[in-house]
Design a protein around this motif. Structure first.
Motif, PDB file in Angstrom:
ATOM      1  N   LEU A 102       0.814  -1.216   0.000  1.00 36.47           N
ATOM      2  CA  LEU A 102       0.000   0.000   0.000  1.00 36.47           C
ATOM      3  C   LEU A 102       0.851   1.271   0.000  1.00 36.47           C
ATOM      4  N   SER A 103       2.118   1.142   0.318  1.00 37.66           N
ATOM      5  CA  SER A 103       3.016   2.292   0.376  1.00 37.66           C
ATOM      6  C   SER A 103       3.675   2.601  -0.957  1.00 37.66           C
ATOM      7  N   THR A 104       3.313   1.878  -1.996  1.00 31.78           N
ATOM      8  CA  THR A 104       3.904   2.093  -3.311  1.00 31.78           C
ATOM      9  C   THR A 104       2.794   2.164  -4.358  1.00 31.78           C
ATOM     10  N   ASP A 105       3.174   2.208  -5.604  1.00 24.84           N
ATOM     11  CA  ASP A 105       2.177   2.234  -6.680  1.00 24.84           C
ATOM     12  C   ASP A 105       2.595   1.256  -7.779  1.00 24.84           C
ATOM     13  N   TYR A 106       1.673   0.994  -8.673  1.00 28.12           N
ATOM     14  CA  TYR A 106       1.911  -0.009  -9.711  1.00 28.12           C
ATOM     15  C   TYR A 106       3.080   0.339 -10.621  1.00 28.12           C
ATOM     16  N   LEU A 107       3.213   1.604 -10.973  1.00 24.74           N
ATOM     17  CA  LEU A 107       4.297   1.989 -11.874  1.00 24.74           C
ATOM     18  C   LEU A 107       5.653   1.766 -11.196  1.00 24.74           C
ATOM     19  N   SER A 108       5.770   2.113  -9.923  1.00 24.17           N
ATOM     20  CA  SER A 108       7.020   1.878  -9.190  1.00 24.17           C
ATOM     21  C   SER A 108       7.324   0.393  -9.090  1.00 24.17           C
ATOM     22  N   ILE A 109       6.301  -0.405  -8.811  1.00 23.66           N
ATOM     23  CA  ILE A 109       6.490  -1.855  -8.739  1.00 23.66           C
ATOM     24  C   ILE A 109       7.006  -2.368 -10.076  1.00 23.66           C
ATOM     25  N   GLU A 124       8.570  -0.765 -12.507  1.00 25.09           N
ATOM     26  CA  GLU A 124       9.927  -0.296 -12.779  1.00 25.09           C
ATOM     27  C   GLU A 124      10.958  -1.075 -11.974  1.00 25.09           C
ATOM     28  N   LYS A 125      10.674  -1.327 -10.707  1.00 28.28           N
ATOM     29  CA  LYS A 125      11.615  -2.062  -9.857  1.00 28.28           C
ATOM     30  C   LYS A 125      11.768  -3.512 -10.327  1.00 28.28           C
ATOM     31  N   LEU A 126      10.664  -4.122 -10.771  1.00 30.45           N
ATOM     32  CA  LEU A 126      10.750  -5.488 -11.280  1.00 30.45           C
ATOM     33  C   LEU A 126      11.608  -5.540 -12.533  1.00 30.45           C
ATOM     34  N   VAL A 127      11.414  -4.583 -13.430  1.00 36.11           N
ATOM     35  CA  VAL A 127      12.213  -4.536 -14.654  1.00 36.11           C
ATOM     36  C   VAL A 127      13.695  -4.363 -14.311  1.00 36.11           C
ATOM     37  N   GLU A 128      13.992  -3.519 -13.327  1.00 33.18           N
ATOM     38  CA  GLU A 128      15.385  -3.344 -12.889  1.00 33.18           C
ATOM     39  C   GLU A 128      15.992  -4.659 -12.407  1.00 33.18           C
ATOM     40  N   LYS A 129      15.160  -5.535 -11.847  1.00 30.22           N
ATOM     41  CA  LYS A 129      15.624  -6.836 -11.369  1.00 30.22           C
ATOM     42  C   LYS A 129      15.653  -7.879 -12.484  1.00 30.22           C
ATOM     43  N   GLY A 130      15.265  -7.476 -13.694  1.00 26.38           N
ATOM     44  CA  GLY A 130      15.263  -8.402 -14.817  1.00 26.38           C
ATOM     45  C   GLY A 130      13.993  -9.218 -14.944  1.00 26.38           C
ATOM     46  N   ILE A 131      12.949  -8.787 -14.267  1.00 31.67           N
ATOM     47  CA  ILE A 131      11.661  -9.486 -14.307  1.00 31.67           C
ATOM     48  C   ILE A 131      10.702  -8.656 -15.148  1.00 31.67           C
ATOM     49  N   GLN A 132      10.180  -9.237 -16.210  1.00 35.83           N
ATOM     50  CA  GLN A 132       9.222  -8.535 -17.053  1.00 35.83           C
ATOM     51  C   GLN A 132       7.821  -8.784 -16.495  1.00 35.83           C
ATOM     52  N   PRO A 133       7.255  -7.817 -15.782  1.00 37.25           N
ATOM     53  CA  PRO A 133       5.948  -8.034 -15.168  1.00 37.25           C
ATOM     54  C   PRO A 133       4.825  -8.033 -16.200  1.00 37.25           C
ATOM     55  N   ASN A 134       3.905  -8.975 -16.040  1.00 36.10           N
ATOM     56  CA  ASN A 134       2.740  -8.975 -16.928  1.00 36.10           C
ATOM     57  C   ASN A 134       1.540  -8.407 -16.178  1.00 36.10           C
ATOM     58  N   LEU A 135       0.520  -8.079 -16.917  1.00 34.55           N
ATOM     59  CA  LEU A 135      -0.651  -7.447 -16.319  1.00 34.55           C
ATOM     60  C   LEU A 135      -1.351  -8.330 -15.293  1.00 34.55           C
ATOM     61  N   ASN A 136      -1.236  -9.646 -15.424  1.00 33.82           N
ATOM     62  CA  ASN A 136      -1.899 -10.536 -14.472  1.00 33.82           C
ATOM     63  C   ASN A 136      -1.402 -10.316 -13.045  1.00 33.82           C
ATOM     64  N   ILE A 137      -0.147  -9.952 -12.883  1.00 36.30           N
ATOM     65  CA  ILE A 137       0.385  -9.659 -11.553  1.00 36.30           C
ATOM     66  C   ILE A 137      -0.389  -8.496 -10.938  1.00 36.30           C
TER      67      ILE A 137
END
Length: 85
Positions: free
Chosen positions: A32-39, A41-54
């Motif tokens: 709740l302390s973050t937002d979807y765009l930040s999540i 971006e951080k996943l992409v930085e870790k090499g994880i391509q987030p899909n919309l289902n997440i």
């Protein structure tokens, strides 16, 4: 406000919990302390391509619903928040 561990929230299985833990999100409060765009971006930085289902699953979890209850309108709003078409 509740501060449940992600593992204790409906819709959060091992995969989603694992990738969110990699970016420092361990509890409902962290989420709740973050937002979807930040999540995203951080996943992409870790090499994880987030899909919309997440994000669809997160949204429904925060509403206390099963992920399959998401509406077309909610999906569209999430896409807009993420800057996707």
């Amino acid at each position: 406000m509740c501060n449940r561990r992600l593992e204790d929230i409906r819709n959060f299985g091992p995969y989603t919990t694992g990738i969110l833990n990699q970016i420092g999100i361990y509890t409902e409060q962290d989420l709740l302390s973050t937002d979807y765009l930040s999540i995203s971006e951080k996943l992409v930085e870790k090499g994880i391509q987030p899909n919309l289902n997440i994000f669809n699953g997160i949204e429904m979890a925060l509403q206390g619903k099963v992920w399959t209850e998401i509406t077309g309108q909610e999906k569209q709003e999430i896409k807009q928040l993420l800057g996707r078409k």
